[in-house]
Design an enzyme around this catalytic site. Structure first.
Site, PDB file in Angstrom:
ATOM      1  N   ASP A  43       0.820  -1.212   0.000  1.00 34.08           N
ATOM      2  CA  ASP A  43       0.000   0.000   0.000  1.00 34.08           C
ATOM      3  C   ASP A  43       0.856   1.265   0.000  1.00 34.08           C
ATOM      4  O   ASP A  43       1.406   1.656   1.029  1.00 34.08           O
ATOM      5  CB  ASP A  43      -0.927   0.002   1.219  1.00 34.08           C
ATOM      6  CG  ASP A  43      -1.927   1.147   1.186  1.00 34.08           C
ATOM      7  OD1 ASP A  43      -2.079   1.777   0.119  1.00 34.08           O
ATOM      8  OD2 ASP A  43      -2.554   1.417   2.223  1.00 34.08           O
ATOM      9  N   ASP A  88      -1.648   5.090  -6.162  1.00 35.87           N
ATOM     10  CA  ASP A  88      -1.933   4.346  -4.934  1.00 35.87           C
ATOM     11  C   ASP A  88      -2.085   2.865  -5.249  1.00 35.87           C
ATOM     12  O   ASP A  88      -3.065   2.446  -5.880  1.00 35.87           O
ATOM     13  CB  ASP A  88      -3.212   4.897  -4.294  1.00 35.87           C
ATOM     14  CG  ASP A  88      -3.438   4.398  -2.876  1.00 35.87           C
ATOM     15  OD1 ASP A  88      -2.874   3.350  -2.524  1.00 35.87           O
ATOM     16  OD2 ASP A  88      -4.181   5.062  -2.132  1.00 35.87           O
TER      17      ASP A  88
END
Length: 367
Positions: free
Chosen positions: A45, A248
């Site tokens: 992440d 992201d």
């Protein structure tokens, strides 16, 4: 001799890599916590900082992990930060427990959250030579109340690769030359991609292109500048400019500001030229019947200095008896996110000293 050992350590650290493989929504990597090391799989992440895994004792843990929770008492190198420690104050520990342990509370964009003890322990990754490379006293969260829906069996937590001071890549930055890269395989692939830290992460591909990172608050996010999106000879432009999109790896879909999405949606419909159908789940805005023979056009994302050419694997997915575009409008705010579907089959490198992100089209099953 000590200087040689230190230099040798840095050489070894630069060869750190781990497998990365897809789940339905995310990409997982393998890492180990504690002494002796216990292996887990966690989500890659770049949109969050704190690395955390589920720990015992746990008041509310999701039960899909499929492996034993991390037991701090079984690790000889584990340490919980106290409430009066500088680390706890810098992190903004929410409250003190009766044990004087520092409690953290992290909430994500989908309002899921993790609460636990801010801790440190040895963290290990595989290396190119087959040995494990360890990073001592890495700060992480021992999650005891995890209100998250990770969905897939085997996910122990999250590896935070964001730009803030408590992210893993910030903590080990000097040892990995402040750079890392990953390569995501398609969802249906039977092989895995890689997460690489240090010198080995440098892209040498002749078609590599780079775009600057834009410094904005909060530091966690990696902001890029998107100048437009093209299909054929038509281009749609965003209403905002500098640093208007996040890259992201923890977000599945690509999310566009509403006006930009409307223009892209119209261009895709015109290029495909077939009648769309509604997605009963409401998750996707543009779908076609799976038995409809559609030709998905190449889509170009024009980042500042870098034209990233997206293939059908980056823009559409099979969803039951539908084929749906994995690009959706942002219904919350006028901002865009370049999600992990869009990054499939690219080696994506983050050079945090030069402040650039680079892309190279790559068959990620072969690296």
């Amino acid at each position: 001799m000590e200087r040689f050992k230190h230099f040798q350590s840095l050489i070894n650290q630069k060869a750190v890599q781990s497998i990365v493989f897809p789940t339905e929504n995310s990409y997982l990597t393998k890492l180990s916590f504690g002494t002796p090391p216990v292996e887990y799989f966690a989500i890659v992440d770049t949109g969050s900082d704190l690395t955390w895994i589920q720990c015992v004792p746990c008041t509310k843990c999701y039960n899909s992990q499929g492996s034993s929770l991390f037991d701090p008492q079984a690790s000889s190198t584990y340490k919980a930060f106290s409430c009066d420690s500088q680390t706890c104050r810098a992190f903004g520990g929410e409250q003190c427990l009766k044990t004087n342990d520092c409690q953290y509370h992290v909430t994500y964009g989908d309002m899921s959250s993790t609460i636990g003890i801010l801790s440190s322990d040895t963290l290990s990754f595989d290396s190119i030579n087959g040995q494990k490379t360890t990073f001592s006293t890495s700060i992480f969260g021992c999650g005891r109340n995890n209100q998250v829906q990770l969905g897939n069996l085997g996910i122990a937590g999250i590896v935070g690769l964001g730009g803030g001071p408590f992210s893993l890549v910030s903590q080990i930055g000097p040892q990995i030359d402040h750079r890392f890269s990953y390569c995501f395989v398609p969802r249906f692939a039977k092989s895995s991609g890689k997460l690489i830290f240090g010198q080995e992460s440098i892209i040498s591909h002749p078609k590599a292109i780079s775009t600057p990172l834009v410094s904005k608050y909060p530091q966690t996010f990696y902001y890029l500048t998107l100048n437009g999106v093209s299909i054929g000879d038509k281009t749609a432009h965003p209403s905002s400019t500098q640093g208007n999109v996040l890259i992201d790896s923890g977000v599945t879909l690509t999310i566009l500001e509403p006006d930009l999405y409307s223009s892209v949606d119209a261009m895709v419909k015109e290029a495909i030229g077939k009648e769309p159908v509604q997605d009963p789940s409401g998750a996707f805005n543009l779908c076609y019947g799976a038995d409809t023979n559609i030709n998905v056009p190449e889509m170009v994302f024009h980042f500042s200095g870098a034209d990233v050419r997206l293939q059908p694997v980056n823009t559409f997915m099979v969803n039951g008896d539908l084929v749906c575009m994995v690009i959706v409008p942002n219904s919350v705010n006028p901002f865009s996110v370049f999600g992990n579907y869009a990054q499939i089959n690219f080696q994506v490198e983050y050079d945090l000293q030069k402040r650039v992100v680079s892309f190279a089209p790559t068959d990620c099953t072969q690296i």
